[in-house]
Design a protein around this motif. Sequence first.
Motif, mmCIF file in Angstrom:
data_model
loop_
_atom_site.group_PDB
_atom_site.id
_atom_site.type_symbol
_atom_site.label_atom_id
_atom_site.label_comp_id
_atom_site.label_asym_id
_atom_site.label_seq_id
_atom_site.Cartn_x
_atom_site.Cartn_y
_atom_site.Cartn_z
ATOM 1 N N TRP A 1 0.878 17.782 3.170
ATOM 2 C CA TRP A 1 -0.474 17.569 2.639
ATOM 3 C C TRP A 1 -1.509 18.354 3.437
ATOM 4 C CZ3 TRP A 1 -4.287 14.356 5.215
ATOM 5 C CH2 TRP A 1 -5.496 14.271 4.501
ATOM 6 N N LEU A 2 -1.389 18.337 4.765
ATOM 7 C CA LEU A 2 -2.333 19.084 5.595
ATOM 8 C C LEU A 2 -2.252 20.577 5.315
ATOM 9 C CD1 LEU A 2 -1.898 17.227 9.025
ATOM 10 C CD2 LEU A 2 -3.827 17.069 7.444
ATOM 11 N N GLY A 3 -1.031 21.088 5.050
ATOM 12 C CA GLY A 3 -0.866 22.509 4.766
ATOM 13 C C GLY A 3 -1.483 22.937 3.459
ATOM 14 N N ARG A 4 -1.705 21.987 2.550
ATOM 15 C CA ARG A 4 -2.295 22.315 1.242
ATOM 16 C C ARG A 4 -3.808 22.182 1.229
ATOM 17 N NH1 ARG A 4 1.291 18.321 -2.196
ATOM 18 N NH2 ARG A 4 -0.452 18.524 -3.646
ATOM 19 N N LEU A 22 6.515 6.052 12.936
ATOM 20 C CA LEU A 22 6.383 7.450 12.540
ATOM 21 C C LEU A 22 7.788 8.002 12.356
ATOM 22 C CD1 LEU A 22 4.557 9.989 12.149
ATOM 23 C CD2 LEU A 22 4.880 10.447 14.582
ATOM 24 N N VAL A 23 8.074 8.546 11.159
ATOM 25 C CA VAL A 23 9.416 9.012 10.856
ATOM 26 C C VAL A 23 9.355 10.442 10.330
ATOM 27 C CG1 VAL A 23 10.182 6.679 10.300
ATOM 28 C CG2 VAL A 23 9.377 8.172 8.470
ATOM 29 N N ARG A 24 10.498 11.091 10.350
ATOM 30 C CA ARG A 24 10.684 12.379 9.677
ATOM 31 C C ARG A 24 11.930 12.224 8.821
ATOM 32 N NH1 ARG A 24 10.554 17.328 13.381
ATOM 33 N NH2 ARG A 24 8.353 17.397 12.764
ATOM 34 N N GLY A 25 11.712 11.997 7.517
ATOM 35 C CA GLY A 25 12.834 11.667 6.656
ATOM 36 C C GLY A 25 13.393 10.309 7.065
ATOM 37 N N ASN A 26 14.664 10.294 7.459
ATOM 38 C CA ASN A 26 15.296 9.062 7.928
ATOM 39 C C ASN A 26 15.360 8.975 9.448
ATOM 40 O OD1 ASN A 26 15.850 8.076 5.309
ATOM 41 N ND2 ASN A 26 17.649 9.402 5.164
ATOM 42 N N LEU A 28 6.169 12.159 8.713
ATOM 43 C CA LEU A 28 5.545 13.342 9.298
ATOM 44 C C LEU A 28 5.668 14.554 8.384
ATOM 45 C CD1 LEU A 28 4.081 14.500 11.752
ATOM 46 C CD2 LEU A 28 6.310 15.000 12.770
ATOM 47 N N ASP A 29 6.810 14.741 7.717
ATOM 48 C CA ASP A 29 6.978 15.884 6.823
ATOM 49 C C ASP A 29 5.986 15.825 5.666
ATOM 50 O OD1 ASP A 29 8.964 17.067 8.294
ATOM 51 O OD2 ASP A 29 10.607 16.119 7.189
ATOM 52 N N ALA A 30 5.819 14.646 5.077
ATOM 53 C CA ALA A 30 4.871 14.493 3.968
ATOM 54 C C ALA A 30 3.445 14.714 4.434
ATOM 55 C CB ALA A 30 5.027 13.107 3.340
ATOM 56 N N LEU A 31 3.131 14.241 5.649
ATOM 57 C CA LEU A 31 1.789 14.437 6.193
ATOM 58 C C LEU A 31 1.514 15.913 6.439
ATOM 59 C CD1 LEU A 31 -0.841 13.301 7.386
ATOM 60 C CD2 LEU A 31 0.360 13.016 9.557
ATOM 61 N N GLN A 32 2.468 16.628 7.035
ATOM 62 C CA GLN A 32 2.290 18.054 7.298
ATOM 63 C C GLN A 32 2.173 18.845 6.004
ATOM 64 O OE1 GLN A 32 5.715 18.768 9.830
ATOM 65 N NE2 GLN A 32 4.465 18.653 11.689
ATOM 66 N N ILE A 40 0.841 -1.198 0.000
ATOM 67 C CA ILE A 40 0.000 0.000 0.000
ATOM 68 C C ILE A 40 0.880 1.253 0.000
ATOM 69 C CG2 ILE A 40 -1.827 1.232 1.234
ATOM 70 C CD1 ILE A 40 -2.478 -1.464 2.607
ATOM 71 N N THR A 41 0.578 2.181 -0.908
ATOM 72 C CA THR A 41 1.250 3.480 -0.957
ATOM 73 C C THR A 41 0.197 4.574 -1.002
ATOM 74 O OG1 THR A 41 3.115 2.553 -2.189
ATOM 75 C CG2 THR A 41 2.892 4.942 -2.189
ATOM 76 N N LEU A 42 0.275 5.523 -0.063
ATOM 77 C CA LEU A 42 -0.656 6.640 -0.015
ATOM 78 C C LEU A 42 0.162 7.927 -0.084
ATOM 79 C CD1 LEU A 42 -3.702 7.339 0.365
ATOM 80 C CD2 LEU A 42 -3.208 7.601 2.805
ATOM 81 N N SER A 43 -0.099 8.740 -1.112
ATOM 82 C CA SER A 43 0.668 9.964 -1.338
ATOM 83 C C SER A 43 -0.267 11.124 -1.624
ATOM 84 C CB SER A 43 1.639 9.796 -2.519
ATOM 85 O OG SER A 43 2.450 8.659 -2.369
ATOM 86 N N ALA A 44 0.200 12.335 -1.330
ATOM 87 C CA ALA A 44 -0.526 13.528 -1.758
ATOM 88 C C ALA A 44 -0.400 13.655 -3.273
ATOM 89 C CB ALA A 44 0.033 14.767 -1.076
ATOM 90 N N GLN A 45 -1.434 14.148 -3.923
ATOM 91 C CA GLN A 45 -1.410 14.276 -5.370
ATOM 92 C C GLN A 45 -0.273 15.204 -5.806
ATOM 93 O OE1 GLN A 45 -5.362 15.522 -6.492
ATOM 94 N NE2 GLN A 45 -6.280 13.548 -6.008
ATOM 95 N N GLY A 46 0.579 14.701 -6.720
ATOM 96 C CA GLY A 46 1.690 15.487 -7.220
ATOM 97 C C GLY A 46 2.917 15.472 -6.334
ATOM 98 N N ALA A 47 2.892 14.748 -5.216
ATOM 99 C CA ALA A 47 4.030 14.716 -4.284
ATOM 100 C C ALA A 47 4.936 13.535 -4.614
ATOM 101 C CB ALA A 47 3.557 14.624 -2.844
ATOM 102 N N SER A 48 6.236 13.717 -4.357
ATOM 103 C CA SER A 48 7.201 12.652 -4.607
ATOM 104 C C SER A 48 7.417 11.776 -3.379
ATOM 105 C CB SER A 48 8.541 13.245 -5.052
ATOM 106 O OG SER A 48 9.046 14.140 -4.058
#
Length: 373
Positions: free
Chosen positions: A123-126, A152-156, A117-121, A72-80
Motif C-alpha cells: 500500500w505504501l508503494g502505491r 506484526l507478521v509477514r505472510g505466516n 508487513l507485506d500488505a502494508l509495504q 475490524i478489517t483494513l485493506s488497500a483498495q483492490g487488494a486481496s
Amino acid sequence: MPRWLRLTLLITSSATLLLVAVALTAVHLLLQPERITAVLQTQARAAGLELNLASPATPALFPRPALELQGITLSAQGASMPILLAARGTLALTWRTLLGRETVISQMAIDSPRVDLDALQSWLGRLPTGPASAPTQIPRIDAGVRITRGSLVRGNELLLGEVELETGQLAANQPFPLTISAKDAQGIPTQLRLSLTPSIKGGALQLDNISLRLSHSTTLTLQLAGEARWRGGADASALLAGKLDHADSGQYVTAIELIPANENTSLMLALKLDGPDNHADLRLPPLALADWWAQLDHDDGPTLAVPPGSGQAQIARIETGNITIEGLTIQANSDVPASAASAAAPAPSKAAPAKAAPAKPVPAKPDPVSTSP
C-alpha cells in the motif's frame, strides 16, 4: 415478604429498567454510530483504504461514552490481503459529545490487531510520490491511541508478538509521548519510549526535547537526547547524543547526526560510537543504506555487498540471529577521520565485496572474521 414491599421492589425495578432503556436509546441517538462509522470509512477511502466491520458499531455509556467496533478489517483498495485485522476496537468519546455537541474522540483503542508487513509495504508503494515539503502547521490529534495484544507478521511468519502501543495527544508546542513494547519471534522483549515536542519555526518542522530510550532484553539499553529539524525534501538535520549500555561489554558514548543534503552531497547519517573494544566513525547515506538492507532480505536470497558510506570502525564482536562475527575492521574512504582509538588499529588489506553491487567506494578487507552458528 409483605405485599407492599413486593410492590415497591417491582415498581422500582421496572422504573430502573425503563430508565436504562431510555438512556440506551438516547445514547444511540446522540452518538449516531452509523454516522461516525461512515465518517471513518470516508477518511479511510481518502487514503486509498477500505474499512469494514463485522457488525455495526454499538454505543456504550459506562465507564464513559464510547463506540464499540467488532471485527475490524483494513485493506488497500483492490487488494486481496488485508493490512490489519482486529478483533475489536473502541472509540472513547468526551461527555460533551453525549450532550449533543461536536463529536470528539478522546482515545482510540484496538485489541488484538494483526498487521501484515507485506500488505502494508504494498500500500505504501502505491501512494503518490512528489516533492515533500515541511508542514505549515502541526496537525492536532486529540485522540490518544492504545493497542493491546498486537502482532506484526509477514505472510505466516511472526515478526513481533505481544505488541503494546500507547500515545498521548498530538498538538503544537506540547510534549508528545509514545511507548511501544513487543517480543520478537524468539520471545525476546524490546521496548521503545519516545517523547518530543513538535512545533513550526521559521518555515520548518522543529522537534525539540527529543528523549529516546530503547531496551532489548536485559542486556542492551540505548538512551539518546537531542533535537531535529525538517525544511522539506532532503533538507533535514538532527543531532542525538547519549550512551549505549551493554551488560557484557560495557558503556559506549554514542552520537547520531543527520546532515542535510546540498548541491554537492546527498543526505548523510553520521554515526559515532566509542567504548571498550568497539569504535566507529561512519558516514552513511540513509536512502542507499535502506536499499542495501532490503537486499539482505530479498525474496531471491540475500545479496552480499559492502554497505554504502565511508569512515572507519573496529568492532570486537557482533551477534545477529545465528551468526557471530568477531574482530571486524572496516575502513572505507579515508576522508572521514577516525577516532583516536580507531587510528591505532592496524591498516587492513584491500579486497572487493563478496558479490557484485552498484559502484561504490571499495572498502578495505576486514581483518580475519570468524562465523559460528
